[in-house]
Design a protein around this motif. Structure first.
Motif, PDB file in Angstrom:
ATOM      1  N   ARG A  46      78.420 -48.210  33.028  1.00  0.00           N
ATOM      2  CA  ARG A  46      79.624 -47.725  32.586  1.00  0.00           C
ATOM      3  C   ARG A  46      79.788 -47.976  30.785  1.00  0.00           C
ATOM      4  NH1 ARG A  46      82.540 -44.898  36.252  1.00  0.00           N
ATOM      5  NH2 ARG A  46      82.134 -44.994  37.986  1.00  0.00           N
ATOM      6  N   LYS A  48      77.640 -48.585  29.054  1.00  0.00           N
ATOM      7  CA  LYS A  48      76.366 -48.219  28.297  1.00  0.00           C
ATOM      8  C   LYS A  48      77.146 -46.675  27.992  1.00  0.00           C
ATOM      9  CE  LYS A  48      71.158 -47.261  28.816  1.00  0.00           C
ATOM     10  NZ  LYS A  48      69.709 -47.375  29.190  1.00  0.00           N
ATOM     11  N   LYS A  49      77.163 -46.019  29.085  1.00  0.00           N
ATOM     12  CA  LYS A  49      77.321 -44.498  28.612  1.00  0.00           C
ATOM     13  C   LYS A  49      78.619 -44.208  28.141  1.00  0.00           C
ATOM     14  CE  LYS A  49      76.184 -43.448  33.721  1.00  0.00           C
ATOM     15  NZ  LYS A  49      76.850 -42.632  35.371  1.00  0.00           N
ATOM     16  N   GLN A  52      76.957 -44.447  24.665  1.00  0.00           N
ATOM     17  CA  GLN A  52      76.059 -43.244  24.516  1.00  0.00           C
ATOM     18  C   GLN A  52      76.789 -42.566  23.421  1.00  0.00           C
ATOM     19  OE1 GLN A  52      73.903 -43.208  28.197  1.00  0.00           O
ATOM     20  NE2 GLN A  52      72.147 -43.795  27.650  1.00  0.00           N
ATOM     21  N   LYS A 267      84.551 -42.370  27.534  1.00  0.00           N
ATOM     22  CA  LYS A 267      83.587 -41.108  27.329  1.00  0.00           C
ATOM     23  C   LYS A 267      84.855 -40.110  25.876  1.00  0.00           C
ATOM     24  CE  LYS A 267      81.671 -40.355  31.188  1.00  0.00           C
ATOM     25  NZ  LYS A 267      80.929 -40.713  31.474  1.00  0.00           N
TER      26      LYS A 267
END
Length: 345
Positions: A46, A48-49, A52, A267
């Motif tokens: 999570r 890393k997401k 990104q 995110k």
């Protein structure tokens, strides 16, 4: 020999700079911010997401000493105690599982978890050790062939052992982070050893200008100077921590909590944060700034160009052209044209 750019050793090429503009590096201070409340693999994925959304995640680095990898959170210890108690009740026949336990390597079924564990250790763990010994003793081409031959079996064993066997040290923090793609590095047990290693790595990447965004997971205020240095070098900084009003979050360009990372809220907010960054960069390029030295040089350059034009006229560079076109006074032009056109009329 091909032509070489003399400045290539000093500054990166334009293509490298364009690539670096979209690179993100995640630095995780495990000594200060381990994933105590969440499974390590899920937390890493999570994280890393979320990173990104700020660009291409090129580097993921985690530092800690051996104590951080041997530590077991209270929640994990409680789960292990409950699992042990439940296994004892199953062995005595007091409770029965709703469904049989299935070995994920060979597919055999067991009606107690203890029998599954004993089966896994006696058969599959020994097979794994035998494969590792064969690969270790092989050399050259034979070693490569054996690694390719046992790759699928070894990966299948690792996936099954992760859920069946209890890690001998800690709760599998290092293995889970490596499985998520992080480069896990162990430092010495000296105080602040992980912080020193992280700061050195961050400074090295800033010097080489290979990333645009630094994604730091820590609440340690010792990283404030690094964040300030990154902002002076026009790099973006993001901090993940649990201290809401910490000095790191006040210094960084964006900040999130672990809860926001795990819920996926980070995110969604990252999209608006990146949009604001782009707007700010556009405004900075359009902003006019007054530079006295530049204005002075441009002013004197204009004066020199005007003087050169006057000198050309006075020196007679354009004299022949002027003489041919205007070889008389302006009041004599009409009369002279009439005289020329008179006989033809």
């Amino acid at each position: 020999m091909p032509n070489q750019n003399p400045d290539s050793s000093i500054s990166p090429s334009s293509s490298e700079q364009r690539v670096a503009e979209h690179n993100v590096a995640i630095f995780w201070d495990l000594d200060n911010k381990p994933p105590k409340s969440f499974p390590p693999y899920d937390a890493a994925i999570r994280l890393k997401k979320a990173a990104q959304k700020f660009g291409f995640v090129k580097y993921m680095i985690a530092y800690a000493n051996r104590h951080a990898f041997s530590y077991v959170p209270p929640s994990v210890r409680a789960q292990r105690r409950d699992r042990k108690t439940w296994n004892q009740l199953e062995t005595k026949g007091v409770v029965k599982p709703d469904e049989p336990y299935i070995c994920r390597v060979c597919g055999r079924r067991f009606y107690t978890n203890e029998k599954l564990i004993n089966h896994f250790k006696q058969i599959h763990e020994r097979e794994q050790m035998k494969r590792l010994n064969q690969i270790e003793s092989a050399r050259g081409k034979r070693r490569v062939q054996m690694v390719a031959k046992y790759a699928m079996k070894m990966e299948k064993y690792k996936c099954a052992a992760r859920d069946i066997l209890t890690p001998k040290v800690g709760y599998g923090l290092a293995d889970e982070l490596k499985r998520a793609g992080f480069g896990v590095r162990t430092v010495s047990d000296k105080p602040q050893a992980a912080d020193v290693a992280l700061r050195s790595q961050m400074v090295d990447m800033m010097d080489r200008r290979i990333v645009e965004c630094l994604f730091l997971v820590s609440d340690d205020s010792d990283f404030v100077e690094i964040l300030k240095e990154a902002r002076l070098r026009c790099l973006k900084t993001v901090v993940v921590g649990d201290i809401n009003d910490g000095i790191l979050k006040r210094t960084a360009d964006a900040a999130f909590s672990w809860q926001e990372i795990m819920m996926g809220k980070a995110k969604k907010e990252a999209v608006s944060v990146v949009g604001r960054w782009k707007d700010q960069s556009v405004l900075q390029r359009l902003e006019w700034t007054y530079d006295p030295e530049t204005e002075k040089k441009s002013y004197y350059n204009e004066i020199e160009s005007e003087d050169s034009d006057i000198e050309c006229l006075s020196s007679g560079e354009y004299g022949s052209l002027l003489d041919t076109e205007n070889d008389g006074a302006w009041w004599e032009l009409d009369s002279r044209t009439k005289e020329v056109k008179g006989p033809s009329e």
